[in-house]
Each structure stands twice: as C-alpha cells, then as structure tokens.
Design a protein around this motif. Structure first.
Motif, PDB file in Angstrom:
ATOM      1  N   LYS A 107      34.327  -3.745  70.862  1.00  0.00           N
ATOM      2  CA  LYS A 107      33.903  -5.048  71.039  1.00  0.00           C
ATOM      3  C   LYS A 107      34.246  -5.535  72.228  1.00  0.00           C
ATOM      4  N   LEU A 162      39.416  -0.462  76.542  1.00  0.00           N
ATOM      5  CA  LEU A 162      38.863  -1.337  75.844  1.00  0.00           C
ATOM      6  C   LEU A 162      38.239  -0.646  74.481  1.00  0.00           C
ATOM      7  N   CYS A 192      39.658 -10.984  76.633  1.00  0.00           N
ATOM      8  CA  CYS A 192      38.683 -10.628  75.372  1.00  0.00           C
ATOM      9  C   CYS A 192      38.697 -11.748  74.420  1.00  0.00           C
ATOM     10  N   TYR A 250      37.820 -11.517  71.131  1.00  0.00           N
ATOM     11  CA  TYR A 250      37.851 -11.209  69.869  1.00  0.00           C
ATOM     12  C   TYR A 250      39.224 -11.165  69.225  1.00  0.00           C
ATOM     13  N   CYS A 251      39.790  -9.741  69.051  1.00  0.00           N
ATOM     14  CA  CYS A 251      40.934  -9.800  68.457  1.00  0.00           C
ATOM     15  C   CYS A 251      42.226 -10.430  68.996  1.00  0.00           C
ATOM     16  N   CYS A 300      43.475  -8.278  75.290  1.00  0.00           N
ATOM     17  CA  CYS A 300      42.971  -7.280  76.170  1.00  0.00           C
ATOM     18  C   CYS A 300      42.426  -8.025  77.451  1.00  0.00           C
ATOM     19  N   PRO A 332      42.454  -2.083  67.920  1.00  0.00           N
ATOM     20  CA  PRO A 332      42.353  -0.713  68.410  1.00  0.00           C
ATOM     21  C   PRO A 332      43.474  -0.566  69.700  1.00  0.00           C
ATOM     22  N   LEU A 333      43.590  -1.698  70.623  1.00  0.00           N
ATOM     23  CA  LEU A 333      44.359  -1.195  71.521  1.00  0.00           C
ATOM     24  C   LEU A 333      45.971  -1.376  71.419  1.00  0.00           C
ATOM     25  N   THR A 384      44.757  -8.900  70.082  1.00  0.00           N
ATOM     26  CA  THR A 384      45.390  -8.023  71.005  1.00  0.00           C
ATOM     27  C   THR A 384      45.609  -8.370  72.508  1.00  0.00           C
TER      28      THR A 384
HETATM   29 FE1  SF4 Z   1      38.825  -7.154  72.669  1.00  0.00          FE
HETATM   30 FE2  SF4 Z   1      39.201  -4.705  71.296  1.00  0.00          FE
HETATM   31 FE3  SF4 Z   1      41.319  -5.367  72.964  1.00  0.00          FE
HETATM   32 FE4  SF4 Z   1      40.758  -6.457  70.694  1.00  0.00          FE
HETATM   33  S1  SF4 Z   1      41.355  -4.535  71.173  1.00  0.00           S
HETATM   34  S2  SF4 Z   1      41.402  -7.660  72.520  1.00  0.00           S
HETATM   35  S3  SF4 Z   1      38.556  -6.586  70.359  1.00  0.00           S
HETATM   36  S4  SF4 Z   1      39.018  -5.127  73.534  1.00  0.00           S
END
Ligand code: SF4
Length: 688
Positions: free
Chosen positions: A47, A44, A10, A12-13, A17, A174-175, A15
């Motif tokens: 985002k 997920l 991913c 975005y953040c 994922c 979030p994850l 984490t």
């Molecule tokens: Fe992407 Fe959301 Fe996982 Fe962050 S928590 S890596 S934004 S899917």
C-alpha cells in the motif's frame, strides 16, 4: 524536467511509515524510500509503495457539486458555501451531526471539531474510531487511565514473547509485523490466536485457532492457569494495581478451567497451558491486538481482559511489553486526540467537565457560546436515531468518511442517511456516501497538504505538501474556516496555514503542549504526552505509575458473554470480517490504485473445506451469503485455513459488501458494533 523528493507519512494504516513522494514537474509520480524514519527504516508494504497512484486519478473531485433534481451540478465555492450556510443556520444545534475523519490531518480534525462545537453548536460529533477502537479508548482509560497503545513500535522487537490476538498484523500493519519478526529472530516466542491461519499465524510458534467471540473466556482461562501455577507478578500486583482479589474471584471460577475454556473456544488444553506459561514467564511479553478484540458487543470487556493479564504478569511500563492496541487508520489516534468524539474536547478533556468546557469556550471566543456541556451521539447512535426517531436529526456534515460501506448493516445505514433533510460531504472522491449528498465539496489528499497525523504509537508526524490540489479542491481546514466565516465566525478561524492551526491545538491540548512544527519535522518526531517544549515525548507509557490520579492500575473482573447473535438451526455458521494486505477500508483510495486493484480485484467469502463439502460448494463458485440483515452474492474461497464453522469476508468491496451482512448490535459502553461475530448461512445459487 524538474524532480524532487518530498518526505511525508503514509496515508493508509496506523503504523505511520514515512516515504518520499517523487514529484516530477510539479506532479506526484511515485514513492521512494525514506531511510531515516525510525518507524519503517525505508521499508514499505504494497500500500505504501503504491500510495501515489490514486493521487492524480481523473475521477478526483475538482469542483463543488450541488444536487439539483437528483443530479449533481457543478457550482462555485460561493454558491456551495451560501447554500450550506443558509441550510445549516435553519436547524437547531442538536438537529445537526458531524462526522470527522481518521484519514485527514490533526489540523483538519481540530477544525471540524471547532466548527461542530463552536459554529453549529452541536454535541453530536464522532468519527469512525467508533467502529474500530472505541473499546480501546474506554477499556484502557478505565484500567490504566489512558486509552492508547502503551508502548512503541520499535519496542516490540525487544519482546521475549509476543501474544497476538485479534490482529492479522502481517497484512493490516505489515511494518509492525516486521518488528514481530525481529523479536522472533531475537529468540522471542510468538503466540497467535485467531479463527483464521493468516500469514501472521504462519510465522507463530504457537497458533491457537478459536471461535470468534470467545476472547474473554480464553483470557480468563489463561489467567486462571497463571494464578494456579503461582506465575503472577506478585510485586507488581501489590505495588502498582488495585482490585486484584475481585479479579481473582472471577477468573478462578470453574467456568474458566482450561477444560471449560477449551470447550467454549475450541483451543486444545495443552495449547492454552503453553500460552499461559510463555506469557507469564518470558520476562517481557507484548500483547498486540486490533479489531478482533474491539469489534464485539463485549469489546470493552475484551480490552479490559487484556489489560488484566498484562497487569497480572507485570508486563506494563517496561520495554518489550505493554498493551499494544494497533489502530487501523493513519490518523484514527489523532482524530480521537483532537476531540472528534461526542464526549471530549482535545486531549480527552471531558465536555461535561465544567472547567474544560469553560476553557474551550474562553479560548475560542465565540460570542454566542459553544455546544452544551453534555455528551452527544455516537455515529452508531446517530444512525439509530435517524431511523427510529424521525425528525430528531435533520442534517449531517461528513468530512472524509464513507459510512455507506464502513458501517454495519448497510441497509439500515442507507435508510438512515436517506432520512436526512440535508447532507454535506467533503471528500476527495465521489464515494458511496458522497453520492447521497446534497452538496459535495472537493478536498485535498495527503500529498497536497502540510499537516500532522498521529500514528498508533502516539507518534505525531508530518505530512508535507508535494503538489497543488486538482482543480478547485481546497484544504479541509480551509473549507471549514471559509464556511465558518460565511456563517458569521471569521474571527474564530484566523489561520493562514496548517502550522497556525497546530499552534492553537498545542495551546489547548496538554498532551501536545510541547510540540511544534520545528520539533515534528525531525524524522523521529514526538510521541505524546509531550507537555512542554523541553519534554522529549513518551514512547512508553505507565513507567512507575499509571495515569489514574492515584497512579494505580485497576483490575476489572470480567465474565464471559456470548456474542449478541450466535449460530442456530437457520443460520448455522459464525461470520466475521477483516482486511486484506492490498486494500484499505472502504477502498476509496486503494481500489483507485491500479497496482493494488490488479492484485486483489474483488471480494470473497472464506469457507472451511469441510463446511464447503457439506454445502456442496466448490472453490470459486458464486454463493448466496445470508444473514438476518441481508444477502449478497460472493465468490467462495474454500480453504483449510479458516476454522470449521466460521466464515470470513474482507469488507473493502462495494460489489459484495460484507457490511450488508454484519450486525449493528453495540457494546453498551463504547457503542462499537459487533462486526466480528454474527450468524450466517450459505446457499448455492441455482442455475436458471
Ligand atoms: Fe503504509 Fe504499509 Fe506502513 Fe501501513 S505498513 S503505514 S500501509 S507502508
């Protein structure tokens, strides 16, 4: 119709994922679960679910642009390279500055670091880690000898107590929030400290609402209560740490009695007592923090205080514990690891260290040498130099960053950027910053490239190319290699693929030394440090000893200091900023995702119900928010969930940009700005 799934990470953040990009007839059309990821196990957040939507937007940059008479004109790559090469060669090395990117891959960041230090020979390279976790890098390097998250994400589920301070984990990561909920289901106590009762706070067993900026007082107060009750881990302190007596001398002062801390922070005494007991006696307490801790003029002090309480209670070097600095962007850890900071080469090898400087100089083989073995300017200092010392910095090369929305005091930033003689921006969209450039170069997004990124838990994971780039867009490292060749350094950038770049990274970076693409392609990938091909990686740091040469963790006694700007008669409220579940940073990608934009189409300012009543402001009413830096019109969101006297804005939205208001006062060590506390006033907008 031809359809395939391409597993990737991913964008975005932090984490990290993994998901599958769904590719139909060569175009990315969707996202599907990838069950084998140990990070997110197929789950997920929104985002991630919509991470395909911006990829094929019509407004992607597809061709180089050169500004002529104030208007962008399409150009060929050769025209753009020739102009950039000619201009950059006309400046002295330290008249140029470079911003790398926490959004792009390790390979791209390594390439721009080598370009800055080897081709331009400038010392001035930095990136937006300066704005988020520079305090973590400095604070944890001082206390533990290594400036990164100590434990891993999955490990949080094993905690017996999770203390979250300065992180809205459920919305920002979030994850990782999912692991907190797993810990809770396993019986862990969850403590949440924040000025806002966020979705994270609503799941906590103990919610401590506090005034933004009082973190050190709170942590010192908790430590005093732990020591007063004899709950400290005496064996850990004796065997694994030093300077405990110096810490004790400060935290046991009457200033940090619970009565006093309660007055400073607003947290009731009984809550502080409960938190101290849970943290000390759980057997495995994990602290999670993010920018609520780091983005202060005392950001490094805050981080050191968190390290202090975890050493005091023996919560390091074991499962379910640790100092878990949750890094914001997908590859902010990697961009730091790649040496995109003004003080280090890759793997935190210091530029002022003679041996490290010689190592890189020899490895790269630039016939005319590399940048001087001296520290350069941080991005925040660059902006100050541009406005306060005209002519010292003349040109800037920015890859994938948008300081015109991300940096504090945007009026100041705009003045700084407009003071440049020459600006190059390499990006995927015409961002607010790119609009001010002299040359814009179209780059590729995560879905169009192979490469690696390093998540907050130091896990180095793969991006895999799922589709061709749009138009003439090119890979970031490829652009930098081609431009370097135009500037006379073809031999130093011989790479044919991202894997070639990574092989070079592994050769010069001890903590990545045992990694290669074959090992990283496995779903679990590898956590650094991984120094040798037969090393399994390091999910938990500091088991048995810390990373300092003597193996000991260092206690730092920290005194509480108020933020640089506190409320007064003219600006009577505290202002703080943060993120929202559906958007990410300056919104250049999430605001181009139709699904995410429809969820949250604009910004707002959160005002406590009682404050709104005093101000005569109704929910949804447009108000004028003013600080000493500027003013914006923004809709009010009236809520009981924010502490009285504190106001909050998300910072993703250009039309009501929170950073017009924020303060660029800096932490003296990390040079991180104080985004999280300044003074604000609200005025009603009078009808014409
Ligand atoms: Fe992407 Fe959301 Fe996982 Fe962050 S928590 S890596 S934004 S899917």
């Amino acid at each position: 119709m031809e359809m395939k799934y391409v597993p990737t990470t991913c964008p975005y953040c932090g984490t990290g994922c993994t998901f599958n990009l769904v590719v139909v007839d060569g175009k990315v059309t969707g996202v599907a679960p990838y069950q084998r990821s140990p990070v997110n196990e197929g789950k997920l957040c929104p985002k991630g679910v919509y991470a395909h939507e911006f990829v094929n937007r019509e407004d992607r940059l597809t061709t180089p642009l050169i500004k002529k008479d104030g208007t962008f004109v399409e150009a060929s790559w050769d025209e753009a390279y020739d102009l950039i090469a000619r201009k950059l060669k006309s400046y002295k090395a330290d008249e140029m500055a470079v911003l790398a990117s926490a959004r792009t891959s390790n390979e791209d960041n390594y390439a721009i670091m080598k370009f800055a230090r080897g081709v331009l020979k400038t010392r001035h390279i930095d990136h937006c880690a300066r704005l988020c976790h520079a305090s973590t890098v400095a604070g944890l390097a001082a206390t533990f000898g290594s400036g990164a998250m100590t434990n891993s994400i999955g490990d949080i589920a094993q905690s017996k107590c999770v203390f979250i301070i300065g992180s809205n984990t459920f919305e920002q990561h979030p994850l990782i929030g999912r692991r907190v909920m797993q810990a809770k289901k396993n019986g862990a106590k969850i403590i949440y400290a924040d000025p806002r009762l966020t979705p994270t706070g609503k799941q906590a067993d103990l919610y401590m609402q506090f005034r933004s900026g009082s973190d050190v007082a709170i942590l010192n107060g908790l430590m005093q209560e732990i020591i007063r009750n004899g709950w400290e881990d005496k064996e850990f302190i004796a065997n694994r740490t030093k300077d405990f007596e110096a810490l004790k001398a400060v935290v046991m002062k009457p200033d940090y009695s619970l009565e006093n801390v309660s007055k400073i922070s607003g947290i009731p005494i009984d809550q502080l007592k409960t938190a101290a007991e849970w943290i000390a006696k759980s057997g495995a307490t994990a602290i999670l923090y993010s920018m609520g801790i780091t983005q202060h003029t005392v950001g490094v002090d805050n981080v050191k205080s968190i390290a202090n309480i975890q050493m005091l209670t023996g919560n390091l070097g074991k499962a379910g514990a640790g100092v878990n600095a949750l890094r914001g962007q997908n590859n902010v850890q990697g961009a730091c690891d790649m040496g995109c900071l003004p003080v280090v080469f890759t793997g935190y090898q210091k530029v002022i260290d003679e041996a490290a400087h010689k190592k890189f100089s020899d490895a790269w083989g630039f016939p005319d040498g590399i940048s001087a073995p001296q520290n350069g300017y941080e991005v925040t200092t660059m902006m100050d130099v541009l406005t306060e010392k005209p002519g010292e910095l003349k040109a800037m090369y920015i890859m994938g960053e948008n300081p015109m929305l991300s940096d504090p005091d945007l009026t100041h930033v705009e003045h700084a950027i407009k003071s440049l003689e020459f600006l190059v921006v390499q990006d995927i969209f015409l961002t607010e910053t790119a609009q001010l450039a002299d040359v814009v170069l179209p780059a590729t997004c995560y879905a169009e490239k192979d490469g690696t990124q390093t998540s907050t838990e130091r896990r180095v994971q793969m991006w895999r190319k799922a589709q061709d780039p749009p138009g003439q867009a090119k890979l970031d490292w490829q652009i930098l290699a081609e431009l370097s060749a135009k500037m006379g350094y073809a031999g130093q950038f011989p790479w044919q693929s991202a894997e070639d770049v990574f092989t070079e990274i592994a050769k010069v970076t001890p903590s990545y030394g045992g990694m290669n693409y074959e090992r990283l392609r496995k779903p679990e990938a590898l956590h650094w440090p991984c120094p040798a091909a037969d090393h399994a990686g390091t999910p938990i740091l500091h088991i048995g000893k810390f990373s300092h040469p003597d193996g000991l963790g260092v206690f730092f006694p920290i005194e509480f200091k108020y933020p640089a700007e506190v409320p007064d008669a003219e600006y009577p409220y505290i202002f703080t900023t943060g993120r929202n579940l559906f958007h990410w940073h300056t919104g250049s990608m999430t605001r181009r995702s139709a699904s995410l934009e429809s969820e949250v189409p604009t910004g707002w300012i959160e005002i406590n119900t009682e404050d709104a009543h005093d101000l005569g402001v109704a929910d949804g009413e447009m108000v004028l928010a003013k600080t000493r830096r500027g003013e914006i019109k923004v809709p009010a969101r009236v809520t009981k969930e924010i502490m009285k006297g504190v106001m909050f804005m998300p910072f993703h939205f250009a039309e009501c940009a929170a950073n017009v208001l924020t303060n660029n006062a800096l932490d003296p060590i990390a040079k991180i700005p104080e985004f999280k506390a300044c003074a604000i006033k609200i005025e009603k907008i009078q009808e014409a």
